[in-house]
Scaffold this active site. Structure first.
Site, PDB file in Angstrom:
ATOM      1  N   ASP A  83      32.945 -78.356  32.081  1.00 20.62           N
ATOM      2  CA  ASP A  83      31.743 -79.140  31.774  1.00 20.62           C
ATOM      3  C   ASP A  83      30.650 -78.206  31.241  1.00 20.62           C
ATOM      4  O   ASP A  83      30.321 -77.196  31.881  1.00 20.62           O
ATOM      5  CB  ASP A  83      31.284 -79.825  33.075  1.00 20.62           C
ATOM      6  CG  ASP A  83      30.192 -80.848  32.844  1.00 20.62           C
ATOM      7  OD1 ASP A  83      30.142 -81.447  31.756  1.00 20.62           O
ATOM      8  OD2 ASP A  83      29.385 -81.067  33.773  1.00 20.62           O
ATOM      9  N   HIS A 219      27.263 -88.398  28.806  1.00 19.79           N
ATOM     10  CA  HIS A 219      26.807 -87.550  29.921  1.00 19.79           C
ATOM     11  C   HIS A 219      25.651 -88.271  30.625  1.00 19.79           C
ATOM     12  O   HIS A 219      25.185 -89.304  30.165  1.00 19.79           O
ATOM     13  CB  HIS A 219      26.336 -86.195  29.391  1.00 19.79           C
ATOM     14  CG  HIS A 219      27.463 -85.277  29.045  1.00 19.79           C
ATOM     15  ND1 HIS A 219      27.659 -84.075  29.655  1.00 19.79           N
ATOM     16  CD2 HIS A 219      28.483 -85.415  28.160  1.00 19.79           C
ATOM     17  CE1 HIS A 219      28.741 -83.490  29.155  1.00 19.79           C
ATOM     18  NE2 HIS A 219      29.256 -84.283  28.239  1.00 19.79           N
ATOM     19  N   SER A 222      25.012 -91.078  35.865  1.00 17.82           N
ATOM     20  CA  SER A 222      24.880 -91.507  37.263  1.00 17.82           C
ATOM     21  C   SER A 222      23.918 -92.679  37.360  1.00 17.82           C
ATOM     22  O   SER A 222      22.979 -92.803  36.570  1.00 17.82           O
ATOM     23  CB  SER A 222      24.365 -90.342  38.124  1.00 17.82           C
ATOM     24  OG  SER A 222      25.438 -89.487  38.464  1.00 17.82           O
TER      25      SER A 222
HETATM   26  P1  13P Z   1      24.513 -87.027  35.984  1.00 19.01           P
HETATM   27  O1  13P Z   1      23.465 -86.020  36.310  1.00 19.01           O
HETATM   28  O2  13P Z   1      23.909 -88.309  35.531  1.00 19.01           O
HETATM   29  O3  13P Z   1      25.479 -87.236  37.099  1.00 19.01           O
HETATM   30  O4  13P Z   1      25.362 -86.471  34.740  1.00 19.01           O
HETATM   31  C1  13P Z   1      26.388 -85.533  34.946  1.00 19.01           C
HETATM   32  C2  13P Z   1      26.874 -84.944  33.681  1.00 19.01           C
HETATM   33  O5  13P Z   1      26.580 -85.351  32.576  1.00 19.01           O
HETATM   34  C3  13P Z   1      27.773 -83.782  33.819  1.00 19.01           C
HETATM   35  O6  13P Z   1      28.101 -83.235  32.577  1.00 19.01           O
HETATM   36  O1  G3H Z   2      25.613 -81.715  33.568  1.00 14.21           O
HETATM   37  C1  G3H Z   2      25.652 -80.870  34.437  1.00 14.21           C
HETATM   38  C2  G3H Z   2      26.396 -81.101  35.697  1.00 14.21           C
HETATM   39  O2  G3H Z   2      25.719 -81.979  36.529  1.00 14.21           O
HETATM   40  C3  G3H Z   2      26.727 -79.793  36.351  1.00 14.21           C
HETATM   41  O3  G3H Z   2      25.619 -79.255  36.971  1.00 14.21           O
HETATM   42  O4  G3H Z   2      25.565 -76.880  36.210  1.00 14.21           O
HETATM   43  O5  G3H Z   2      24.448 -77.608  38.344  1.00 14.21           O
HETATM   44  O6  G3H Z   2      26.934 -77.499  38.184  1.00 14.21           O
HETATM   45  P1  G3H Z   2      25.638 -77.707  37.451  1.00 14.21           P
HETATM   46 ZN    ZN Z   3      26.479 -83.300  31.183  1.00 11.26          ZN
END
Ligand code: 13P
Ligand code: G3H
Ligand code: ZN
Length: 340
Positions: A83, A219, A222
Site C-alpha cells: 500500500d 482509497h 472508511s
Molecule cells: P482509510 O483511511 O479511509 O481507511 O483509507 C485507507 C487507505 O486508503 C489505505 O491505502
Molecule cells: O493510506 C494509508 C494507510 O492507512 C496506511 O497507513 O502508513 O500509517 O500504515 P500507515
Molecule cells: Zn490509501
C-alpha cells in the site's frame, strides 16, 4: 494455493457489481480478524501492507502471519499488496518478499516524474509476475500533508485535486499499470469531511470512459462508524467531528460506477481502539492482553463481515468464482512462488 495477484479478482469485479476489500494489516490480530471475516463470507480479499507496517511489525513477521492465513484457508483467494509504495526500490523489495501486487504512489511528484517512476516499477514488477496499482490526482488526509495543506482547505478546493480523465488515459498507456487509484473526493483518516460527504461519481464515470478496461481503486474508503466513535468518546477518547464515507456511497461507487478495489484501514483501527478502550474502562483490573485484544479482534471481524455484504462491497460469496477465473487464467503466481 489461491494466493494470487488481483487480476482474477478484478476481471470479475470490473463489471460484476462488486469490489474487493483491501484491508491494512499491521499485526496478527488484524490479519486474523480480516481473514476470518472473509472466510466466513466466502469473499476474496486483499491484505495490504504499508511502508509503516513493514517498519512496525517487520516484514518477516507479517509474511509468516499471512502465510499462516493462506495455509488455514487454502481455498480463499488472497492477494498480498504493498500500500502506497513510494519508491521503485521498495516495490522491488516487496516483489522479492513475495507480494503479489504492489502500489507505486508517485501522485505527489510532478506528472512526468510520476510517469517515469511508475513505468520503472511496472517493468520490475511485471518481470516477476506481480501486478501494479498507481495513483493520479491527490487525496486528502495523509497526502495533503505532503504538500502542507489543511484538511479543510483540501475539501474546499477538492475539484482541482481530482483525477483528470484525459491524463489518466495518457498515464495508463505510458506506464502499463494494471489498476489506478483515483482521487474522487475521499481522504485518508477519520476526518474526511467537515460538511456532508460528497464524492465525484461523475469523475469515475469519465475515467471509465477514457480508460475502458482499467480497474479503478478507491482509497480513503472508511466509513468511520458512529458505533465505534461513540465508544471511543465514551471511554476516554477524544475524536470529535470524525466523519467517513457513508457505506451507501461506497456501495454506489461499486455497484453503479464499477470501482473494483476499496481500501479500508481507519475503520479497522477504530474498531480495535474502541473495544480496547471499552475493556480498559469497564474492567480496570484487566491486564491480560488476550482479554482486550480478543474482543478487539472479534469487533473487527464483525465490522469486516458487514462490509462484505450486498449493501456495501457486495463481495460475499464471490470466492469460488474468483478461483475459477484464476484457474481459467492458468493459475498464475508470481515468480517468487514458482521459482521461474
Ligand atoms: P482509510 O483511511 O479511509 O481507511 O483509507 C485507507 C487507505 O486508503 C489505505 O491505502
Ligand atoms: O493510506 C494509508 C494507510 O492507512 C496506511 O497507513 O502508513 O500509517 O500504515 P500507515
Ligand atoms: Zn490509501
Amino acid at each position: 494455493m489461491p494466493l494470487m495477484t488481483t487480476k482474477p479478482m478484478f476481471d470479475l469485479a470490473y463489471d460484476g457489481g462488486f469490489a474487493i476489500g483491501a484491508f491494512n494489516v499491521n499485526n496478527m490480530e488484524l490479519a486474523q480478524a480480516i481473514v476470518e471475516a472473509c472466510a466466513a463470507e466466502k469473499s476474496p480479499l486483499i491484505l495490504q501492507i504499508s511502508k509503516g507496517a513493514r517498519k512496525y511489525a517487520k516484514m518477516g513477521y507479517l509474511k509468516h502471519i499471512i502465510d499462516a492465513a493462506v495455509e488455514e484457508y487454502p481455498w480463499l483467494p488472497i492477494a498480498i499488496h504493498l500500500d502506497h509504495g513510494d519508491t521503485v526500490d521498495l516495490v522491488k523489495t516487496c516483489v522479492a518478499d513475495g507480494f503479489t501486487s504492489v502500489m507505486l504512489d508517485g501522485s505527489h511528484h510532478p506528472y512526468e516524474e510520476n510517469v517515469k517512476i511508475t513505468a520503472e516499477a511496472v517493468k520490475a514488477a511485471h518481470a516477476a509476475g506481480v501486478v501494479v496499482e498507481a495513483e493520479l490526482g491527490m487525496l486528502g488526509g495523509i497526502e495533503e500533508d505532503v504538500v502542507g495543506m489543511d484538511a479543510h482547505e483540501y475539501e474546499k478546493n477538492v475539484e482541482k485535486f481530482l483525477t483528470d480523465p484525459q491524463q489518466a488515459r495518457d498515464y495508463w498507456k505510458r506506464t502499463g499499470i494494471d489498476s489506478l487509484a483515483v482521487a474522487i473526493g475521499t481522504s485518508h483518516g477519520a476526518y474526511k469531511f467537515k460538511h456532508e460527504s460528497k464524492l465525484a461519481f461523475n469523475r469515475i464515470e469519465q475515467i471509465m470512459e477514457t480508460c475502458p478496461g482499467l480497474p479503478l481503486v478507491m482509497h480513503g474508503s472508511s466509513s468511520v462508524p458512529e458505533e465505534f466513535i461513540n465508544l471511543v468518546n465514551k471511554y476516554g477518547g477524544k475524536m470529535p467531528n470524525a466523519k467517513g464515507v457513508p457505506e451507501a456511497q461506497i456501495n454506489e461507487a461499486v455497484t453503479k460506477y464499477g470501482v473494483c478495489k476499496v481500501n479500508i484501514d481507519t475503520d479497522l483501527r477504530l474498531a480495535m481502539t474502541a473495544k480496547i478502550r471499552e475493556v480498559f474502562a469497564t474492567k480496570p483490573a484487566e491486564f491480560d492482553p488476550r482479554n482486550y485484544l480478543g474482543p478487539a479482534r472479534e469487533a473487527i471481524t464483525g465490522m469486516v463481515r458487514r462490509k462484505l455484504q450486498a449493501n456495501v462491497l457486495n463481495c460475499a460469496g464471490k470466492a469460488e468464482a474468483v478461483i475459477a477465473q484464476w484457474k481459467k487464467l492458468g493459475s498464475p503466481l508470481p515468480a517468487f512462488y514458482t521459482g521461474k
